[in-house]
Design an enzyme around this catalytic site. Sequence first.
Site, PDB file in Angstrom:
ATOM      1  N   HIS A  44       0.789  -1.234   0.000  1.00 19.18           N
ATOM      2  CA  HIS A  44       0.000   0.000   0.000  1.00 19.18           C
ATOM      3  C   HIS A  44       0.821   1.285   0.000  1.00 19.18           C
ATOM      4  O   HIS A  44       0.281   2.348  -0.302  1.00 19.18           O
ATOM      5  CB  HIS A  44      -0.945   0.010   1.209  1.00 19.18           C
ATOM      6  CG  HIS A  44      -2.070  -0.966   1.094  1.00 19.18           C
ATOM      7  ND1 HIS A  44      -2.983  -0.943   0.066  1.00 19.18           N
ATOM      8  CD2 HIS A  44      -2.436  -2.009   1.891  1.00 19.18           C
ATOM      9  CE1 HIS A  44      -3.863  -1.918   0.222  1.00 19.18           C
ATOM     10  NE2 HIS A  44      -3.551  -2.578   1.326  1.00 19.18           N
ATOM     11  N   ARG A  69       5.411  -6.889   3.433  1.00 19.06           N
ATOM     12  CA  ARG A  69       4.114  -7.225   2.852  1.00 19.06           C
ATOM     13  C   ARG A  69       4.232  -6.937   1.364  1.00 19.06           C
ATOM     14  O   ARG A  69       4.361  -5.788   0.939  1.00 19.06           O
ATOM     15  CB  ARG A  69       2.974  -6.413   3.466  1.00 19.06           C
ATOM     16  CG  ARG A  69       1.637  -6.744   2.787  1.00 19.06           C
ATOM     17  CD  ARG A  69       0.434  -6.399   3.628  1.00 19.06           C
ATOM     18  NE  ARG A  69       0.222  -4.963   3.766  1.00 19.06           N
ATOM     19  CZ  ARG A  69      -0.846  -4.430   4.360  1.00 19.06           C
ATOM     20  NH1 ARG A  69      -1.792  -5.213   4.863  1.00 19.06           N
ATOM     21  NH2 ARG A  69      -0.963  -3.120   4.467  1.00 19.06           N
ATOM     22  N   ASP A  83      15.226 -11.902  -1.341  1.00 20.71           N
ATOM     23  CA  ASP A  83      16.602 -11.693  -1.814  1.00 20.71           C
ATOM     24  C   ASP A  83      17.214 -10.432  -1.212  1.00 20.71           C
ATOM     25  O   ASP A  83      18.442 -10.329  -1.079  1.00 20.71           O
ATOM     26  CB  ASP A  83      16.641 -11.604  -3.346  1.00 20.71           C
ATOM     27  CG  ASP A  83      16.458 -12.951  -4.021  1.00 20.71           C
ATOM     28  OD1 ASP A  83      16.480 -13.978  -3.312  1.00 20.71           O
ATOM     29  OD2 ASP A  83      16.283 -12.975  -5.248  1.00 20.71           O
ATOM     30  N   GLU A 147      -8.481 -11.886   4.247  1.00 16.24           N
ATOM     31  CA  GLU A 147      -9.194 -10.608   4.360  1.00 16.24           C
ATOM     32  C   GLU A 147     -10.384 -10.507   3.409  1.00 16.24           C
ATOM     33  O   GLU A 147     -10.827  -9.406   3.071  1.00 16.24           O
ATOM     34  CB  GLU A 147      -8.225  -9.461   4.110  1.00 16.24           C
ATOM     35  CG  GLU A 147      -7.411  -9.598   2.834  1.00 16.24           C
ATOM     36  CD  GLU A 147      -6.299  -8.547   2.724  1.00 16.24           C
ATOM     37  OE1 GLU A 147      -6.392  -7.513   3.409  1.00 16.24           O
ATOM     38  OE2 GLU A 147      -5.340  -8.785   1.967  1.00 16.24           O
ATOM     39  N   ASP A 173     -10.198  -4.830   5.190  1.00 17.31           N
ATOM     40  CA  ASP A 173     -10.735  -5.415   3.967  1.00 17.31           C
ATOM     41  C   ASP A 173     -11.768  -6.494   4.270  1.00 17.31           C
ATOM     42  O   ASP A 173     -12.748  -6.650   3.534  1.00 17.31           O
ATOM     43  CB  ASP A 173      -9.601  -6.007   3.129  1.00 17.31           C
ATOM     44  CG  ASP A 173      -8.824  -4.942   2.374  1.00 17.31           C
ATOM     45  OD1 ASP A 173      -9.448  -3.992   1.893  1.00 17.31           O
ATOM     46  OD2 ASP A 173      -7.593  -5.049   2.282  1.00 17.31           O
TER      47      ASP A 173
END
Length: 258
Positions: A44, A69, A83, A147, A173
């Site tokens: 987000h 996230r 990575d 969600e 959500d």
Amino acid sequence: MSELRQKCIGRQRLVGSFAAIPHAVAVEVLALAGLDFLCIDWEHAQISRDMIETMIRAADVHRVPAMVRVPGHAPEAIAAALDSGAQGVLVPRVSTSAQAAMAVKASRYPPKGERGVGPGRAAGYGYRIPEYLAAANERTVVAVQVETAEGLANIEAIAAVEGVDVIFVGPGDLSVSIDALGPQGADKLADAIGRIISVAIGHSKAAGIFCAKPADVGQWAAIGASFFILASDTMFLGAGAAAGHSAAHAELARDRHG
């Protein structure tokens, strides 16, 4: 196994926060606050790929575990986060067992998964690939975010997926997806969250949830949740500024009438 993953699967109570401000200084400030872990919000926030690595490096300086996230289910995004040195990933909008299994496959090297080998920061830019490969599967936290109404309906199958460490509830959500917005939907949302937490624990998975305020942590810990992401750096910044502004004006008013 990393200390973070050990704590997660052992259901030790952990409180972290989302890092959404794309700057190393913000990460260091959060790290110095004493949080158990950070979760960089690539989904987000306006964070570039190279900044993900910079933010993880800033957390590493203070020995605070950093997860990411990721923006979605793409294996490339999961690989990029890991990575870069992230100790785990939080995969959003997981609504089926197949999606949960894909998240595990993208996060683990063969034979447990399908993650590709690369000379990234986590592997010492190619100088420590064998050592990294030997430990990575046991060190990496795989958290999936439930969600949606579909995810709620499929929670038993999602929680049964081998390799998932944390079942994480996204209450915002979820409330929209199951039509449980506002005070009138509070009981419906609480029941849904309670079911997700209960099923996760029943399958020996850690249950986690986003909490906008500290009181929410206590509410969900009481029914078994153990992995909490409390607010975010932007939320803390805004709340702190608002509280300081109000307090300053209260002092001015007191001075004016004193």
